[in-house]
Design a protein around this motif. Structure first.
Motif, mmCIF file in Angstrom:
data_model
loop_
_atom_site.group_PDB
_atom_site.id
_atom_site.type_symbol
_atom_site.label_atom_id
_atom_site.label_comp_id
_atom_site.label_asym_id
_atom_site.label_seq_id
_atom_site.Cartn_x
_atom_site.Cartn_y
_atom_site.Cartn_z
ATOM 1 N N ARG A 52 -8.327 -3.256 -7.089
ATOM 2 C CA ARG A 52 -7.451 -3.331 -8.241
ATOM 3 C C ARG A 52 -6.332 -4.910 -7.623
ATOM 4 O O ARG A 52 -5.870 -5.402 -8.456
ATOM 5 N N VAL A 53 -6.910 -5.269 -7.229
ATOM 6 C CA VAL A 53 -6.388 -6.762 -6.641
ATOM 7 C C VAL A 53 -7.035 -7.614 -7.581
ATOM 8 O O VAL A 53 -6.191 -8.296 -8.283
ATOM 9 N N LEU A 101 1.321 -2.444 -6.265
ATOM 10 C CA LEU A 101 1.334 -1.672 -5.451
ATOM 11 C C LEU A 101 -0.684 -1.602 -5.628
ATOM 12 O O LEU A 101 -0.454 -0.611 -6.429
ATOM 13 N N THR A 102 -1.452 -2.424 -4.857
ATOM 14 C CA THR A 102 -2.161 -1.937 -5.050
ATOM 15 C C THR A 102 -3.519 -1.858 -3.724
ATOM 16 O O THR A 102 -5.114 -1.508 -4.220
ATOM 17 N N GLY A 103 -2.495 -1.889 -2.987
ATOM 18 C CA GLY A 103 -3.105 -1.514 -1.914
ATOM 19 C C GLY A 103 -3.921 -2.378 -0.828
ATOM 20 O O GLY A 103 -4.052 -3.806 -2.142
ATOM 21 N N LEU A 104 -4.545 -2.364 0.036
ATOM 22 C CA LEU A 104 -4.858 -3.767 0.651
ATOM 23 C C LEU A 104 -6.026 -4.123 1.004
ATOM 24 O O LEU A 104 -6.848 -3.259 1.082
ATOM 25 N N PRO A 105 -6.756 -5.288 0.333
ATOM 26 C CA PRO A 105 -7.920 -5.559 0.253
ATOM 27 C C PRO A 105 -8.418 -4.721 1.820
ATOM 28 O O PRO A 105 -9.931 -4.223 2.238
ATOM 29 N N PHE A 146 1.563 -1.136 0.023
ATOM 30 C CA PHE A 146 0.018 -0.281 -0.045
ATOM 31 C C PHE A 146 0.779 1.953 -0.217
ATOM 32 O O PHE A 146 0.673 2.360 0.004
ATOM 33 N N SER A 147 2.398 0.728 0.118
ATOM 34 C CA SER A 147 3.539 2.773 -0.080
ATOM 35 C C SER A 147 4.225 2.268 -0.904
ATOM 36 O O SER A 147 4.994 1.932 -0.902
#
Length: 241
Positions: free
Chosen positions: A232-233, A29-33, A7-8
């Motif tokens: 995104r994931v 680099l998707t962010g965390l669900p 996420f960073s």
């Protein structure tokens, strides 16, 4: 294929380096669900969430970790016990209509009775971390990675680094990484109860608002600020086909 969701941008660039041998195929680099499920339900809680200490744990007869017999002589207990029962803080909490709360790491949950011996001047928070983040207006932590969920909600944190040398001496299982708390942190770093109480009172006076300085750091740290992490994931998984 083994995939790591990040996420960073800083963390992403760090893992792409030669030290870890990862490529863009293994880290996304998707962010965390789970960030998509965070929500706001502030209850004027000031919550203390310290991480655990390996050097204050032992393996019991049942094979599970438990706190050591000398726990109450530790810097960890002395600091947080003094903070929880600080007279100046207790008066300020009541004056500004906040509730002081404590959420111990699951491995150290058995130590809660030690903190209550001096009087129950705080609310013990159980339940999910998601609910704790939603209900808290400000969090006091130390070196815990759990605060990133809270920061995603753009709420303030304070760091308690009273045992910095001990914590990073090798006695615990953490090593210093690329993140410098003083230069890159998302809140003030405090080394004693008195300074932490003073800064905390300043925040309560201002309604526990995230300061612009730290908001900018948070905004620059997270790659995204939305509720589309799951999407995104999902899209990245579809690309594998």
């Amino acid at each position: 294929i083994i995939v790591i969701y990040l996420f960073s941008r800083l963390e992403y660039q760090s893992l792409l380096g030669e030290k870890y041998f990862y490529t863009e195929n293994e880290i996304w680099l998707t962010g965390l669900p789970r960030f998509d499920l965070l929500y706001h339900d502030e209850k004027r809680y000031i919550t203390i969430i310290p991480t655990w200490r390996a050097y204050l744990m032992k393996v019991g007869k049942n094979g599970k970790k438990q706190i050591t017999e000398n726990f109450k002589q530790s810097n960890f207990f002395k600091f947080y016990n003094a903070l929880l029962h600080d007279e100046k803080l207790q008066k300020a909490v009541k004056f500004y209509n906040y509730t002081l709360c404590l959420r111990l790491h699951p491995l150290m949950k058995d130590s809660i009775d030690a903190f209550k011996e001096s009087g129950e001047s705080f609310l013990e928070l159980n339940g999910s971390y998601r609910d704790v983040y939603a209900q808290s207006d400000l969090i006091i932590s130390d070196y815990s990675s759990a605060i990133f969920d809270f920061l995603y909600l753009r709420k303030p944190i304070l760091y308690a680094h009273f045992d910095k040398e001990e914590f990073f001496s090798g006695a615990h299982c953490y090593d210093k990484g690329y993140h410098d708390y003083e230069q890159d942190g998302f809140g003030e770093v405090c080394y004693d109860v008195e300074s932490l109480v003073d800064i905390l009172i300043e925040y309560m006076k201002d309604g526990c608002q995230l300061k612009d300085k730290y908001r900018d750091r948070v905004d620059n740290f997270f790659a995204y600020n939305d509720r589309n992490n799951c999407r995104r994931v999902y899209e990245k998984i579809k690309e594998l086909k």
